[in-house]
Design an enzyme around this catalytic site. Sequence first.
Site, mmCIF file in Angstrom:
data_model
loop_
_atom_site.group_PDB
_atom_site.id
_atom_site.type_symbol
_atom_site.label_atom_id
_atom_site.label_comp_id
_atom_site.label_asym_id
_atom_site.label_seq_id
_atom_site.Cartn_x
_atom_site.Cartn_y
_atom_site.Cartn_z
ATOM 1 N N GLY A 1 0.779 -1.225 0.000
ATOM 2 C CA GLY A 1 0.000 0.000 0.000
ATOM 3 C C GLY A 1 0.811 1.277 0.000
ATOM 4 O O GLY A 1 1.805 1.413 -0.711
ATOM 5 N N TYR B 1 -10.440 3.946 13.989
ATOM 6 C CA TYR B 1 -9.328 4.404 13.152
ATOM 7 C C TYR B 1 -9.194 5.921 13.187
ATOM 8 O O TYR B 1 -8.109 6.472 13.414
ATOM 9 C CB TYR B 1 -9.550 3.911 11.718
ATOM 10 C CG TYR B 1 -8.612 4.514 10.700
ATOM 11 C CD1 TYR B 1 -7.297 4.060 10.578
ATOM 12 C CD2 TYR B 1 -9.035 5.539 9.859
ATOM 13 C CE1 TYR B 1 -6.438 4.614 9.648
ATOM 14 C CE2 TYR B 1 -8.186 6.093 8.923
ATOM 15 C CZ TYR B 1 -6.889 5.629 8.814
ATOM 16 O OH TYR B 1 -6.036 6.184 7.891
#
Length: 253
Positions: A16, A159
């Site tokens: 990523g 998150y």
Amino acid sequence: MEIKDQVVLITGAGRGLGRAIAQGFAREGAKVIINYHHSEDKASQLKQTIGKQAIALRADVRDIEQVQEMFQRADKHFGRPVTTIVNNALINFKFDPVSKKDASKITWQDYQAQLEGAILGALNTIQTGLADMKEAGFGRIINIGTNLFHNPVVAYHDYTTSKAALLGFTRNMAKELGQYGITVNMVSGGLLKQTDASSATSDEVFELIKNSTPLRRVTDPSEVADAVIFFASPWARAATGQNLIVDGGLVMG
């Protein structure tokens, strides 16, 4: 210090955004430490792609002993200590707006897992590298945030809260460490197309972001990586405690 003279640790660099950051620093001539936890195959492949200026090292950034061992191995491999830390590792999280936990289901353990990944992980890397940075009179620390705590398009409670806390962490570290020639900044991307973490995101969500963004496109990981490299470069030598949002203008301010 020019980028080509830096030894750069990127946590969670096997895939990523971390992968794009590692590739970007390598392109600029830096020595690169590809940290990974579970993505051994991808980290090894990236190391082979970059070549001799990279090393792939496994460590769970939440474990201080593993982090210390990683720094020692990197120092021995390159013959000089880490100058630059990019705290990018993302612990057990997927951007999945369908299966995410809502306000009635989210638990403290969910929050704690993300806080440990974001804050404890960054604390461990900074504390491990701090003595060498102080001795050198130079250090660059870049923490990876998110635009979601400015504009929670999707309420990823655990998150987003951990990344908001990371901004406070960043600014406190910047305040204290500036006297030693160490800058601490944050780069906050938006939804990136496409990484492992965003693989569960539907095309409809990507299209919504695209149409809501002034640049009319979804941000690429390489574009966020370039902003990270900027903070490590001599051009950002007077910038510390800052949060640069790189999302095509979706969030302004």
